[in-house]
Design an enzyme around this catalytic site. Structure first.
Site, PDB file in Angstrom:
ATOM      1  N   HIS A  64     -37.353  39.060  28.565  1.00 28.19           N
ATOM      2  CA  HIS A  64     -37.935  38.402  29.745  1.00 28.19           C
ATOM      3  C   HIS A  64     -36.912  37.407  30.292  1.00 28.19           C
ATOM      4  O   HIS A  64     -36.316  36.650  29.519  1.00 28.19           O
ATOM      5  CB  HIS A  64     -39.227  37.684  29.350  1.00 28.19           C
ATOM      6  N   ASP A  68     -46.153  38.455  28.084  1.00 30.17           N
ATOM      7  CA  ASP A  68     -44.937  37.722  27.719  1.00 30.17           C
ATOM      8  C   ASP A  68     -45.209  36.653  26.664  1.00 30.17           C
ATOM      9  O   ASP A  68     -44.516  35.636  26.599  1.00 30.17           O
ATOM     10  CB  ASP A  68     -44.296  37.071  28.962  1.00 30.17           C
ATOM     11  N   GLU A  80     -28.807  38.382  28.990  1.00 28.38           N
ATOM     12  CA  GLU A  80     -29.766  39.393  28.516  1.00 28.38           C
ATOM     13  C   GLU A  80     -29.032  40.530  27.812  1.00 28.38           C
ATOM     14  O   GLU A  80     -29.450  41.008  26.760  1.00 28.38           O
ATOM     15  CB  GLU A  80     -30.570  39.978  29.691  1.00 28.38           C
TER      16      GLU A  80
HETATM   17  C1  GRF Z   1     -34.533  42.174  33.504  1.00 26.99           C
HETATM   18  O1  GRF Z   1     -34.291  40.983  34.207  1.00 26.99           O
HETATM   19  C2  GRF Z   1     -35.489  41.933  32.375  1.00 26.99           C
HETATM   20  O2  GRF Z   1     -35.367  40.658  31.815  1.00 26.99           O
HETATM   21  C3  GRF Z   1     -36.835  42.075  33.027  1.00 26.99           C
HETATM   22  O3  GRF Z   1     -36.679  43.100  33.968  1.00 26.99           O
HETATM   23  C4  GRF Z   1     -35.296  43.187  34.356  1.00 26.99           C
HETATM   24  C5  GRF Z   1     -34.874  44.578  34.067  1.00 26.99           C
HETATM   25  O4  GRF Z   1     -33.571  44.843  34.512  1.00 26.99           O
HETATM   26  N1  GRF Z   1     -37.859  42.341  32.062  1.00 26.99           N
HETATM   27  P1  GRF Z   1     -32.851  46.175  34.089  1.00 26.99           P
HETATM   28  O5  GRF Z   1     -33.737  47.339  34.570  1.00 26.99           O
HETATM   29  O6  GRF Z   1     -32.702  46.193  32.594  1.00 26.99           O
HETATM   30  O7  GRF Z   1     -31.542  46.163  34.800  1.00 26.99           O
END
Ligand code: GRF
Length: 202
Positions: A109, A145, A174
């Site tokens: 998230h 979440d 991420e």
């Molecule tokens: C990311 O920002 C993730 O944190 C959220 O949705 C977005 C997905 O991006 N849950 P991607 O499809 O992985 O590029």
């Protein structure tokens, strides 16, 4: 080797980070299937490019979340998925998947939970005026979440940030932290105690 399934709805950059982490040997796992609820999700193309089974399960063909998830579950079982990763999957999970994969579903998230759950987390953070933002990898349970937190990473919020610039900087984190959390999971180094996830350091 752990069989991973990834549920997606869109661009799939976190899926790509996972694929790269496997291909460069950081993760001793394989992605046995990628399932999307959106037919033209770019994530499906990414999977195919790496010869990973890519499946579109069309929610329009099912009269309820339960029936939809039963079909998803069939695909997961067919591909022997042991760990389920949500990566930009835009649906709230129902009982079918939650009970079949209890404590074996992770999500990423783009906020420092429990702040800014739900949609447009980066925009929520900017509008709130926080000085530090970030991302969270957590176990998925029946609260949005809200499952136990595994890892988090922070980024500084800059004066001139827009939703996009902040989201991009969070996304960089991420792509690092999600594979790290998956590594901990597949190495059996996570244990859940109430809300808390204990990490066995190697
Ligand atoms: C990311 O920002 C993730 O944190 C959220 O949705 C977005 C997905 O991006 N849950 P991607 O499809 O992985 O590029």
């Amino acid at each position: 080797m752990t069989n991973i399934a990834v549920l997606v709805s869109g661009r799939g950059s976190n899926l790509q980070a996972m694929i790269d982490s496997i291909e460069d040997g950081y993760l001793k796992a394989r992605i046995s299937v990628v399932i999307s609820d959106v037919g033209d999700a770019y994530a499906l193309d990414r999977a195919k490019k790496h010869s990973i089974e890519a499946v579109f399960v069309d929610p329009g063909n099912y009269s309820s979340k339960e029936f939809y998830e039963k079909e998803v579950l069939k695909n997961l079982e067919k591909h022997n998925a042991e760990l389920l990763l949500l990566a930009g999957y835009m649906r709230i999970l129902g009982k079918t998947l939650l009970s079949a994969y209890k404590n074996r579903i992770l999500n990423i998230h783009p906020a420092l939970l429990p702040a800014f759950s739900g949609l447009h987390a980066q925009k929520q953070a900017l509008e709130h005026g926080v000085k530090v933002a970030g991302c969270t990898v957590h176990f998925v349970n029946d609260t949005l979440d809200g499952g136990p937190i595994i890892l988090q990473r922070c980024v500084e919020v800059r004066e001139d940030d827009t939703d996009e610039t902040l989201a991009d900087r969070i996304l960089e984190q991420e792509h690092k932290v999600y594979p790290e959390a998956v590594k901990l999971f597949i190495e059996n180094r996570l244990s859940i105690e109430g809300r808390k996830v204990n990490i066995l350091r190697s």
